[in-house]
Design a protein around this motif. Structure first.
Motif, PDB file in Angstrom:
ATOM      1  N   ALA A 147       0.844  -1.197   0.000  1.00 11.58           N
ATOM      2  CA  ALA A 147       0.000   0.000   0.000  1.00 11.58           C
ATOM      3  C   ALA A 147       0.876   1.242   0.000  1.00 11.58           C
ATOM      4  CB  ALA A 147      -0.916   0.004   1.212  1.00 11.58           C
ATOM      5  N   PRO A 148       0.517   2.255  -0.790  1.00  8.73           N
ATOM      6  CA  PRO A 148       1.314   3.481  -0.836  1.00  8.73           C
ATOM      7  C   PRO A 148       1.017   4.441   0.316  1.00  8.73           C
ATOM      8  CG  PRO A 148      -0.471   3.608  -2.404  1.00  8.73           C
ATOM      9  CD  PRO A 148      -0.525   2.239  -1.827  1.00  8.73           C
ATOM     10  N   SER A 149      -0.103   4.254   1.027  1.00 10.39           N
ATOM     11  CA  SER A 149      -0.446   5.158   2.123  1.00 10.39           C
ATOM     12  C   SER A 149      -1.420   4.464   3.057  1.00 10.39           C
ATOM     13  CB  SER A 149      -1.069   6.445   1.598  1.00 10.39           C
ATOM     14  OG  SER A 149      -2.365   6.185   1.083  1.00 10.39           O
ATOM     15  N   LEU A 150      -1.734   5.133   4.159  1.00  5.72           N
ATOM     16  CA  LEU A 150      -2.640   4.563   5.161  1.00  5.72           C
ATOM     17  C   LEU A 150      -4.000   4.241   4.560  1.00  5.72           C
ATOM     18  CD1 LEU A 150      -3.032   3.905   8.210  1.00  5.72           C
ATOM     19  CD2 LEU A 150      -3.851   6.245   8.492  1.00  5.72           C
ATOM     20  N   ARG A 151      -4.479   5.090   3.674  1.00  8.41           N
ATOM     21  CA  ARG A 151      -5.818   4.903   3.096  1.00  8.41           C
ATOM     22  C   ARG A 151      -5.930   3.614   2.289  1.00  8.41           C
ATOM     23  NH1 ARG A 151      -4.654  10.168   2.495  1.00  8.41           N
ATOM     24  NH2 ARG A 151      -3.904   9.861   0.374  1.00  8.41           N
ATOM     25  N   GLU A 152      -4.813   3.200   1.680  1.00  6.22           N
ATOM     26  CA  GLU A 152      -4.849   1.992   0.848  1.00  6.22           C
ATOM     27  C   GLU A 152      -4.455   0.726   1.607  1.00  6.22           C
ATOM     28  OE1 GLU A 152      -4.876   5.415  -1.697  1.00  6.22           O
ATOM     29  OE2 GLU A 152      -3.303   4.853  -0.278  1.00  6.22           O
ATOM     30  N   CYS A 153      -4.174   0.848   2.896  1.00  6.02           N
ATOM     31  CA  CYS A 153      -3.742  -0.319   3.669  1.00  6.02           C
ATOM     32  C   CYS A 153      -4.879  -1.329   3.828  1.00  6.02           C
ATOM     33  CB  CYS A 153      -3.252   0.105   5.054  1.00  6.02           C
ATOM     34  SG  CYS A 153      -1.637   0.897   5.035  1.00  6.02           S
ATOM     35  N   MET A 154      -4.520  -2.577   4.033  1.00 13.76           N
ATOM     36  CA  MET A 154      -5.514  -3.616   4.228  1.00 13.76           C
ATOM     37  C   MET A 154      -6.256  -3.395   5.546  1.00 13.76           C
ATOM     38  SD  MET A 154      -2.983  -6.844   5.001  1.00 13.76           S
ATOM     39  CE  MET A 154      -4.364  -7.989   4.895  1.00 13.76           C
ATOM     40  N   ARG A 188       8.794   2.609  -1.686  1.00 12.50           N
ATOM     41  CA  ARG A 188       7.963   3.574  -0.979  1.00 12.50           C
ATOM     42  C   ARG A 188       6.656   2.939  -0.502  1.00 12.50           C
ATOM     43  NH1 ARG A 188      12.015   5.647  -1.322  1.00 12.50           N
ATOM     44  NH2 ARG A 188      12.658   7.648  -2.203  1.00 12.50           N
ATOM     45  N   LEU A 189       6.571   1.626  -0.521  1.00 12.69           N
ATOM     46  CA  LEU A 189       5.327   0.950  -0.198  1.00 12.69           C
ATOM     47  C   LEU A 189       5.357   0.326   1.198  1.00 12.69           C
ATOM     48  CD1 LEU A 189       4.727  -0.894  -3.593  1.00 12.69           C
ATOM     49  CD2 LEU A 189       3.693   1.255  -2.829  1.00 12.69           C
ATOM     50  N   ILE A 190       4.177   0.241   1.802  1.00 12.67           N
ATOM     51  CA  ILE A 190       4.004  -0.476   3.062  1.00 12.67           C
ATOM     52  C   ILE A 190       3.623  -1.910   2.683  1.00 12.67           C
ATOM     53  CG2 ILE A 190       2.696  -0.587   5.211  1.00 12.67           C
ATOM     54  CD1 ILE A 190       2.071   2.428   4.774  1.00 12.67           C
ATOM     55  N   GLU A 229       1.284   9.092   9.936  1.00 16.87           N
ATOM     56  CA  GLU A 229      -0.123   8.701   9.979  1.00 16.87           C
ATOM     57  C   GLU A 229      -0.267   7.216  10.278  1.00 16.87           C
ATOM     58  OE1 GLU A 229      -1.989   9.732   6.325  1.00 16.87           O
ATOM     59  OE2 GLU A 229      -2.318  11.827   6.885  1.00 16.87           O
ATOM     60  N   PHE A 230       0.553   6.404   9.624  1.00 13.88           N
ATOM     61  CA  PHE A 230       0.466   4.957   9.816  1.00 13.88           C
ATOM     62  C   PHE A 230       0.808   4.589  11.250  1.00 13.88           C
ATOM     63  CE2 PHE A 230       2.110   0.639   9.786  1.00 13.88           C
ATOM     64  CZ  PHE A 230       1.128  -0.026   9.086  1.00 13.88           C
ATOM     65  N   ILE A 231       1.908   5.151  11.765  1.00 17.54           N
ATOM     66  CA  ILE A 231       2.378   4.824  13.108  1.00 17.54           C
ATOM     67  C   ILE A 231       1.375   5.243  14.175  1.00 17.54           C
ATOM     68  CG2 ILE A 231       4.121   5.473  14.834  1.00 17.54           C
ATOM     69  CD1 ILE A 231       6.142   5.538  12.483  1.00 17.54           C
TER      70      ILE A 231
END
Length: 201
Positions: A13-20, A61-63, A106-108
């Protein structure tokens, strides 16, 4: 004996919004580029190419999310490993660095499923300011249900007296060498205990 018997890549995922979606307890791995995050995840899961290594440090750059299954005396425990992009890269613009720093923060701070932060530090450079700042940043945002574990990588590159000095300065840290397969089993057990028993072994 505690082992990881199953592991699989799930998504990036490239950002928090796209995370599983949240739910499963998560272990977040973070550290400077080229500190050995992918190598350690592969060693912990006993999968050679589970986490892909970038040929250019800092390029990713991905999570990245991985489902893992711990086995303790035949009982299965499900968790998720999260590989965050390496920090400290220099070959991007300041605006790109700022944007990605915002994503990481944001993710953390907003990801409720995170239970453990594994902060990786190159044992050959134990006192870099950037590593100290990241550790302080994580500690300042820790919730009561979260913990942080510092793991020094590439410990085979140091002499015993050098390792002893680091242990004195960082008494609750762990040391691993993927190349020599040192400390991998202990790190696996520590992560398990942090997740499922609330303490380090």
């Amino acid at each position: 004996m505690i082992r990881i018997t199953e592991a699989a890549f799930v998504t990036s995922a490239p950002s928090l919004r796209e995370c599983m979606p949240e739910g499963c307890m998560e272990v977040v791995f973070l550290g400077r580029s080229n500190v050995g995050k992918s190598s350690l995840i592969n060693a912990l899961t006993n999968r050679k190419n589970l986490a892909k290594k970038s040929s250019t440090p800092g390029k990713t750059r991905l999570i990245n999310f991985f489902e893992v299954v711990f086995d303790k005396e035949g009982e299965k425990f499900h968790a998720r490993f999260v590989d965050l992009p390496g920090f400290g890269y220099a070959k991007v613009s300041k605006s790109e660095q700022a944007a990605w720093q915002k994503n990481l923060t944001e993710f953390i701070t907003m990801r409720a499923s995170i239970r453990l932060f594994v902060v990786l530090v190159d044992a050959r450079h134990p006192d870099l300011e950037i590593d100290k700042q990241v550790s302080l940043h994580i500690q300042s945002h820790l919730r009561p249900d979260q913990q942080m574990l510092t793991v020094f990588t590439k410990s085979d590159k140091l002499k015993q007296n050098e390792l002893a000095l680091i242990r004195k300065s960082y008494p609750n840290s762990m040391f691993v060498s993927v190349l020599k397969q040192r400390g991998i089993a202990k790190a696996t057990e520590a992560i398990f205990h942090y997740l499922f028993e609330g303490t380090q072994a």
